[in-house]
Write a protein that holds these residues in place. Sequence first.
Motif, PDB file in Angstrom:
ATOM      1  N   ASP A  94     -20.611 -42.414 -19.650  1.00  0.00           N
ATOM      2  CA  ASP A  94     -19.449 -43.201 -19.276  1.00  0.00           C
ATOM      3  C   ASP A  94     -18.798 -42.479 -18.102  1.00  0.00           C
ATOM      4  OD1 ASP A  94     -17.244 -44.817 -19.150  1.00  0.00           O
ATOM      5  OD2 ASP A  94     -16.339 -44.081 -20.999  1.00  0.00           O
ATOM      6  N   ILE A  95     -18.257 -43.213 -17.149  1.00  0.00           N
ATOM      7  CA  ILE A  95     -17.652 -42.595 -15.973  1.00  0.00           C
ATOM      8  C   ILE A  95     -16.524 -41.648 -16.357  1.00  0.00           C
ATOM      9  CG2 ILE A  95     -15.971 -44.410 -15.489  1.00  0.00           C
ATOM     10  CD1 ILE A  95     -18.028 -42.604 -12.852  1.00  0.00           C
ATOM     11  N   ASN A  96     -15.832 -41.908 -17.450  1.00  0.00           N
ATOM     12  CA  ASN A  96     -14.750 -41.037 -17.905  1.00  0.00           C
ATOM     13  C   ASN A  96     -15.274 -39.685 -18.387  1.00  0.00           C
ATOM     14  OD1 ASN A  96     -12.823 -43.033 -17.367  1.00  0.00           O
ATOM     15  ND2 ASN A  96     -13.174 -43.970 -19.366  1.00  0.00           N
ATOM     16  N   GLN A  97     -16.487 -39.643 -18.858  1.00  0.00           N
ATOM     17  CA  GLN A  97     -17.081 -38.398 -19.319  1.00  0.00           C
ATOM     18  C   GLN A  97     -17.376 -37.456 -18.160  1.00  0.00           C
ATOM     19  OE1 GLN A  97     -20.392 -40.243 -21.372  1.00  0.00           O
ATOM     20  NE2 GLN A  97     -19.629 -39.422 -23.321  1.00  0.00           N
ATOM     21  N   LEU A  98     -17.574 -38.012 -16.990  1.00  0.00           N
ATOM     22  CA  LEU A  98     -17.889 -37.195 -15.825  1.00  0.00           C
ATOM     23  C   LEU A  98     -16.744 -36.233 -15.496  1.00  0.00           C
ATOM     24  CD1 LEU A  98     -20.156 -36.755 -13.849  1.00  0.00           C
ATOM     25  CD2 LEU A  98     -19.157 -38.493 -12.385  1.00  0.00           C
ATOM     26  N   ASP A  99     -15.505 -36.693 -15.603  1.00  0.00           N
ATOM     27  CA  ASP A  99     -14.349 -35.817 -15.366  1.00  0.00           C
ATOM     28  C   ASP A  99     -14.363 -34.636 -16.330  1.00  0.00           C
ATOM     29  OD1 ASP A  99     -13.430 -37.430 -13.335  1.00  0.00           O
ATOM     30  OD2 ASP A  99     -11.953 -38.467 -14.579  1.00  0.00           O
ATOM     31  N   ASP A 100     -14.629 -34.915 -17.593  1.00  0.00           N
ATOM     32  CA  ASP A 100     -14.670 -33.846 -18.594  1.00  0.00           C
ATOM     33  C   ASP A 100     -15.786 -32.852 -18.307  1.00  0.00           C
ATOM     34  OD1 ASP A 100     -12.512 -34.964 -19.931  1.00  0.00           O
ATOM     35  OD2 ASP A 100     -13.795 -36.123 -21.288  1.00  0.00           O
ATOM     36  N   ILE A 101     -16.926 -33.354 -17.900  1.00  0.00           N
ATOM     37  CA  ILE A 101     -18.065 -32.490 -17.584  1.00  0.00           C
ATOM     38  C   ILE A 101     -17.719 -31.560 -16.423  1.00  0.00           C
ATOM     39  CG2 ILE A 101     -20.422 -32.460 -16.660  1.00  0.00           C
ATOM     40  CD1 ILE A 101     -20.853 -35.082 -18.293  1.00  0.00           C
ATOM     41  N   VAL A 102     -17.081 -32.092 -15.396  1.00  0.00           N
ATOM     42  CA  VAL A 102     -16.703 -31.280 -14.236  1.00  0.00           C
ATOM     43  C   VAL A 102     -15.664 -30.236 -14.633  1.00  0.00           C
ATOM     44  CG1 VAL A 102     -15.582 -31.337 -11.976  1.00  0.00           C
ATOM     45  CG2 VAL A 102     -17.314 -33.037 -12.547  1.00  0.00           C
ATOM     46  N   ARG A 103     -14.678 -30.606 -15.450  1.00  0.00           N
ATOM     47  CA  ARG A 103     -13.662 -29.653 -15.899  1.00  0.00           C
ATOM     48  C   ARG A 103     -14.298 -28.501 -16.690  1.00  0.00           C
ATOM     49  NH1 ARG A 103     -10.470 -34.490 -16.645  1.00  0.00           N
ATOM     50  NH2 ARG A 103      -8.645 -34.357 -15.310  1.00  0.00           N
ATOM     51  N   ILE A 104     -15.177 -28.849 -17.598  1.00  0.00           N
ATOM     52  CA  ILE A 104     -15.855 -27.831 -18.406  1.00  0.00           C
ATOM     53  C   ILE A 104     -16.697 -26.927 -17.514  1.00  0.00           C
ATOM     54  CG2 ILE A 104     -17.638 -27.485 -20.165  1.00  0.00           C
ATOM     55  CD1 ILE A 104     -16.540 -30.099 -21.480  1.00  0.00           C
ATOM     56  N   TRP A 105     -17.420 -27.522 -16.575  1.00  0.00           N
ATOM     57  CA  TRP A 105     -18.247 -26.740 -15.664  1.00  0.00           C
ATOM     58  C   TRP A 105     -17.396 -25.773 -14.845  1.00  0.00           C
ATOM     59  CZ3 TRP A 105     -18.403 -26.806 -10.244  1.00  0.00           C
ATOM     60  CH2 TRP A 105     -19.409 -26.027  -9.690  1.00  0.00           C
ATOM     61  N   LEU A 106     -16.261 -26.237 -14.323  1.00  0.00           N
ATOM     62  CA  LEU A 106     -15.378 -25.372 -13.543  1.00  0.00           C
ATOM     63  C   LEU A 106     -14.835 -24.215 -14.381  1.00  0.00           C
ATOM     64  CD1 LEU A 106     -13.385 -28.022 -11.493  1.00  0.00           C
ATOM     65  CD2 LEU A 106     -14.893 -26.259 -10.551  1.00  0.00           C
ATOM     66  N   LYS A 107     -14.428 -24.500 -15.612  1.00  0.00           N
ATOM     67  CA  LYS A 107     -13.902 -23.453 -16.488  1.00  0.00           C
ATOM     68  C   LYS A 107     -14.968 -22.407 -16.799  1.00  0.00           C
ATOM     69  CE  LYS A 107     -10.328 -26.151 -18.804  1.00  0.00           C
ATOM     70  NZ  LYS A 107      -9.889 -26.717 -20.086  1.00  0.00           N
ATOM     71  N   GLU A 108     -16.167 -22.862 -17.093  1.00  0.00           N
ATOM     72  CA  GLU A 108     -17.258 -21.930 -17.395  1.00  0.00           C
ATOM     73  C   GLU A 108     -17.656 -21.118 -16.170  1.00  0.00           C
ATOM     74  OE1 GLU A 108     -18.597 -21.089 -20.366  1.00  0.00           O
ATOM     75  OE2 GLU A 108     -16.954 -22.322 -21.125  1.00  0.00           O
ATOM     76  N   THR A 109     -17.649 -21.744 -15.011  1.00  0.00           N
ATOM     77  CA  THR A 109     -17.960 -21.031 -13.779  1.00  0.00           C
ATOM     78  C   THR A 109     -16.919 -19.954 -13.511  1.00  0.00           C
ATOM     79  OG1 THR A 109     -19.042 -22.983 -12.860  1.00  0.00           O
ATOM     80  CG2 THR A 109     -18.375 -21.284 -11.300  1.00  0.00           C
ATOM     81  N   LEU A 110     -15.645 -20.283 -13.723  1.00  0.00           N
ATOM     82  CA  LEU A 110     -14.574 -19.302 -13.543  1.00  0.00           C
ATOM     83  C   LEU A 110     -14.750 -18.128 -14.497  1.00  0.00           C
ATOM     84  CD1 LEU A 110     -11.932 -18.360 -12.272  1.00  0.00           C
ATOM     85  CD2 LEU A 110     -10.720 -19.806 -13.930  1.00  0.00           C
ATOM     86  N   LYS A 111     -15.073 -18.404 -15.763  1.00  0.00           N
ATOM     87  CA  LYS A 111     -15.301 -17.325 -16.730  1.00  0.00           C
ATOM     88  C   LYS A 111     -16.453 -16.425 -16.283  1.00  0.00           C
ATOM     89  CE  LYS A 111     -13.975 -19.756 -20.944  1.00  0.00           C
ATOM     90  NZ  LYS A 111     -14.494 -20.273 -22.213  1.00  0.00           N
ATOM     91  N   THR A 112     -17.510 -17.039 -15.799  1.00  0.00           N
ATOM     92  CA  THR A 112     -18.679 -16.283 -15.363  1.00  0.00           C
ATOM     93  C   THR A 112     -18.362 -15.399 -14.165  1.00  0.00           C
ATOM     94  OG1 THR A 112     -20.160 -18.019 -16.161  1.00  0.00           O
ATOM     95  CG2 THR A 112     -21.067 -16.479 -14.541  1.00  0.00           C
ATOM     96  N   VAL A 113     -17.698 -15.969 -13.174  1.00  0.00           N
ATOM     97  CA  VAL A 113     -17.373 -15.202 -11.965  1.00  0.00           C
ATOM     98  C   VAL A 113     -16.402 -14.066 -12.300  1.00  0.00           C
ATOM     99  CG1 VAL A 113     -16.288 -15.318  -9.687  1.00  0.00           C
ATOM    100  CG2 VAL A 113     -17.849 -17.116 -10.410  1.00  0.00           C
TER     101      VAL A 113
END
Length: 62
Positions: free
Chosen positions: A8-27
């Motif tokens: 669903d197009i609404n799920q894409l926002d959640d996926i991007v938010r989660i990806w950004l948070k995980e990337t920040l944790k990793t960096v």
Amino acid sequence: MVIDIKLDINQLDDIVRIWLKETLKTVEGNFTYHYVHPDDVKEYRKDIKALKRILDYIGEGE
């Protein structure tokens, strides 16, 4: 191999938010707990700052 996923197009926002948070944790983790070459310190700090600004902009900042 083809994988058919229905999103669903609404799920894409959640996926991007989660990806950004995980990337920040990793960096941040790499910068804090692993050896970072002195030439890369400035880039790591820029990346961390940029990720935090994006998360703040979309309302998911700390």
